[in-house]
Design a protein around this motif. Structure first.
Motif, short mmCIF file in Angstrom:
data_model
loop_
_atom_site.label_atom_id
_atom_site.label_comp_id
_atom_site.label_asym_id
_atom_site.label_seq_id
_atom_site.Cartn_x
_atom_site.Cartn_y
_atom_site.Cartn_z
N HIS A 138 0.85 -1.19 0.00
CA HIS A 138 0.00 0.00 0.00
C HIS A 138 0.89 1.24 0.00
N SER A 139 0.28 2.39 -0.31
CA SER A 139 1.04 3.62 -0.50
C SER A 139 0.38 4.80 0.20
N LEU A 140 1.22 5.74 0.67
CA LEU A 140 0.75 6.99 1.25
C LEU A 140 1.46 8.15 0.59
N ALA A 141 0.77 9.28 0.47
CA ALA A 141 1.37 10.52 -0.02
C ALA A 141 0.89 11.66 0.85
N LEU A 142 1.79 12.61 1.13
CA LEU A 142 1.47 13.80 1.91
C LEU A 142 1.51 15.00 0.97
N THR A 143 0.48 15.82 1.00
CA THR A 143 0.42 16.99 0.13
C THR A 143 0.92 18.23 0.86
N GLU A 144 1.19 19.29 0.11
CA GLU A 144 1.70 20.51 0.74
C GLU A 144 0.65 21.17 1.64
N GLU A 145 -0.62 20.79 1.49
CA GLU A 145 -1.67 21.29 2.39
C GLU A 145 -1.75 20.48 3.69
N GLY A 146 -0.94 19.41 3.79
CA GLY A 146 -0.97 18.59 4.99
C GLY A 146 -2.01 17.49 4.97
N GLU A 147 -2.50 17.14 3.77
CA GLU A 147 -3.47 16.06 3.62
C GLU A 147 -2.75 14.74 3.36
N VAL A 148 -3.35 13.64 3.81
CA VAL A 148 -2.80 12.31 3.56
C VAL A 148 -3.67 11.59 2.54
N LEU A 149 -3.03 11.08 1.49
CA LEU A 149 -3.72 10.29 0.48
C LEU A 149 -3.21 8.86 0.58
N ALA A 150 -4.11 7.89 0.41
CA ALA A 150 -3.74 6.48 0.57
C ALA A 150 -4.40 5.63 -0.50
N TRP A 151 -3.73 4.53 -0.87
CA TRP A 151 -4.28 3.60 -1.85
C TRP A 151 -3.55 2.27 -1.78
N GLY A 152 -4.13 1.26 -2.42
CA GLY A 152 -3.50 -0.05 -2.46
C GLY A 152 -4.18 -1.08 -1.57
N GLN A 153 -3.41 -2.08 -1.14
CA GLN A 153 -3.94 -3.17 -0.32
C GLN A 153 -4.53 -2.63 0.97
N ASN A 154 -5.70 -3.17 1.35
CA ASN A 154 -6.42 -2.62 2.51
C ASN A 154 -7.03 -3.72 3.35
N ASN A 155 -6.42 -4.93 3.32
CA ASN A 155 -7.02 -6.06 4.04
C ASN A 155 -7.07 -5.86 5.54
N TYR A 156 -6.25 -4.98 6.09
CA TYR A 156 -6.27 -4.71 7.53
C TYR A 156 -6.67 -3.26 7.84
N GLY A 157 -7.13 -2.53 6.83
CA GLY A 157 -7.52 -1.14 7.05
C GLY A 157 -6.37 -0.15 6.90
N GLN A 158 -5.24 -0.57 6.32
CA GLN A 158 -4.07 0.30 6.25
C GLN A 158 -4.23 1.51 5.33
#
Length: 535
Positions: A138-158
């Motif tokens: 799974h992957s995370l990205a942080l934006t310059e506004e301080g937001e977190v974006l997430a995608w990918g495998q989510n079998n445990y809620g990650q």
């Protein structure tokens, strides 16, 4: 950091190595690598599992191959999962992904392998990415506004979406974080962590080993605050395979999660479901490192000492062990299994008779082979330092002016220095000769004064870094005033933020009481704008 620490780079031609400015090693056998050159081209080398080199095919290569879509894009940071999949972001905030994609971890809306970098930013509605992190799938990205974006495998809620369904494209993590500004992110194998701008920590995903720090072993599908860290201001967080480390703004280290190999540094192998303070018997810690590829931990102290603990090539080190290394990267190069980099490193080449080593030996060489080359002596606090006019004129505008004919010192063999202490002036000369600075935080203040007087902006940056590492509630107000006096804007912001996070303690210190009226009023007004006095 030297490329030669990793076998992956051992067959590279010297002329290519000289061009490399940033590199990273990844893959389950540490047999893939990416390099960014000084002229902004990007290359891949290695086995190329699942197309993770991004060169357009599945062929392995012992020779560097250019990654065309990333070249000339000013790649700034890279993260990698153990699939492996790779994320890279640029100075302009563009985000690319490639490699293994069986669980949508590339964020391109499919599960097809990515043989070349895909521009993920097309799904981000013009958001600029400033940091990336990757778990196993799974992957995370942080934006310059301080937001977190997430995608990918989510079998445990990650992914933090409130479900366990895989997420095919980037999705903003809303629960608990929607109105908050995030400043740091990290991924374990199947868990995610985030640090808020006020120092709070949140975790979500797999929690069987307590790696979320919530005091239990229940998986979380949405971000949950790590309540045990209340009252602390966490500035950095890193994740191992199933453990987590957090660093506070006062240099304290907390650890939690799996401890089968001693990776928490508690002195035993018992798991911890809630944060525990570790490494209290060593000096202030200024940096930490871990990677979800292994169970190894590392930390660097204020005086640049490097410690390691955890699973170290068959050894279980259960308490922080001091090493002879000068970089956290060396811990993972020598002891990691696999020996991947925890983050990309900037390349420095060293040779046995380097210019830097020769310059270091030449400074104040009273009895060695360079003694006859010195042509000026500085007298400070009744101590003498032998130096070279030519080097000073080349490296410092102040001395370039001094050693002209119209200065009285220009023809003197011995120049007295009255305004600075011996440690401060010695550190200045060390910087002139070697581009390095090694002083205590106290002497760094005097060195900042010198750097400001001599208009040495590069030296000011070094001083600001050392002072930041030495800040405490007792001296924060004094350092804030120093930063204002010497127009060190970034240091001023840092000291203000630290004081704001520890307002009650700082306001009761002698240093705060000693501030002049104008500085106090300015500080109070700034604090009020940041909500310090709201009920």
């Amino acid at each position: 950091m030297d490329l030669s620490k990793w076998p992956t780079f051992s067959l590279l031609k010297p002329e290519f190595v000289e061009k490399v400015k940033m590199a990273c090693v990844y893959g389950n056998m540490a047999n893939e690598a990416i390099m960014v050159t000084k002229d902004d081209d990007v290359y891949g080398v290695g086995f190329n599992t699942a197309g993770c080199l991004g060169v357009g095919d599945l062929n392995s290569t012992m020779e560097p191959r250019k990654i065309e879509p990333l070249s000339q894009k000013k790649v700034k940071g890279i993260a990698y999962g153990s699939g492996p999949h790779v994320l890279a972001y640029t100075e302009n905030g563009e985000l690319y992904s490639w490699g293994h994609n069986g669980n949508c971890q590339l964020g391109n809306g499919s599960t097809n392998q990515g043989l070349t970098p895909y521009l993920v930013t097309t799904h981000l509605h013009n958001k600029k990415v400033t940091r990336v992190a990757a778990g196993s799938h799974h992957s995370l990205a942080l934006t310059e506004e301080g937001e977190v974006l997430a995608w990918g495998q989510n079998n445990y809620g990650q992914v933090g979406s409130g479900t366990t369904t895989n997420q095919p494209t980037p999705r903003k993590v809303i629960a608990s974080l929607s109105s908050r500004r995030v400043v740091d992110i990290a991924c374990g194998q199947t868990s995610s962590m985030a640090v808020m701008d006020n120092g709070e920590v949140y975790g979500w995903g797999y929690n069987s080993n307590g790696q979320l720090g919530l005091g239990n072993s229940v998986n979380q599908h949405n971000p949950c605050r790590v309540a045990a860290l209340e009252g602390l201001v966490i500035t950095k967080i890193v994740c191992g395979y199933s453990h987590t480390l957090a660093l506070s703004d006062e240099g304290g280290l907390w650890a939690w999660g799996s401890n089968s190999y001693g990776q928490l540094g508690t002195g035993n192998k018992a798991n911890q479901a809630a944060p525990v303070r570790v490494a209290q018997d060593i000096e202030r810690i200024v940096d930490i490192a871990a990677t979800h590829y292994c169970n190894l931990s590392a930390a660097m102290t204020q005086s640049s000492k490097v410690y390691m603990w955890g699973q170290s090539r068959g050894h279980c080190v259960v308490t922080p062990l001091e090493t002879p290394y000068t970089s956290l990267h060396e811990v993972f190069a020598y002891w990691g299994c696999p020996a991947v980099t925890f983050e990309p490193f900037h390349v420095t080449m060293t040779t046995q008779s380097s210019l830097a080593q020769a310059m270091a030996l030449a400074l104040d060489d009273e009895y060695g082979e360079f003694q006859e080359t010195a042509d000026v002596v500085f007298l400070i606090d009744e101590k003498r330092i032998r130096a070279h006019r030519a080097i000073l004129k080349i490296r410092c505008q102040y001395y370039r002016n001094m050693f002209q004919q119209h200065w009285k010192e220009s023809n003197l063999e011995e120049v007295e220095v009255k305004d600075y202490t011996y440690p401060v002036f010695r550190a200045f000369l060390q910087y002139v000769y070697t581009d390095t600075v090694n002083v205590s935080p106290e002497d760094a203040i005097g060195l900042l004064d010198l750097a400001n007087a001599y208009c040495e902006e590069g030296l000011k940056k070094h001083c600001e870094r050392i002072i930041r590492h030495g800040i405490t509630t007792e001296n924060a107000a004094m350092l804030y005033a120093v930063a204002i006096k010497y127009e060190a804007k970034e240091l001023e912001k840092f000291c203000f933020r630290f004081a704001l996070n520890h307002m009650t303690e700082v306001a009761q210190t002698e240093a705060f009481m000693a501030l002049d009226e104008h500085t106090v009023k300015n500080f109070i007004q700034r604090a009020a704008k940041h909500g310090a006095f709201k009920y």
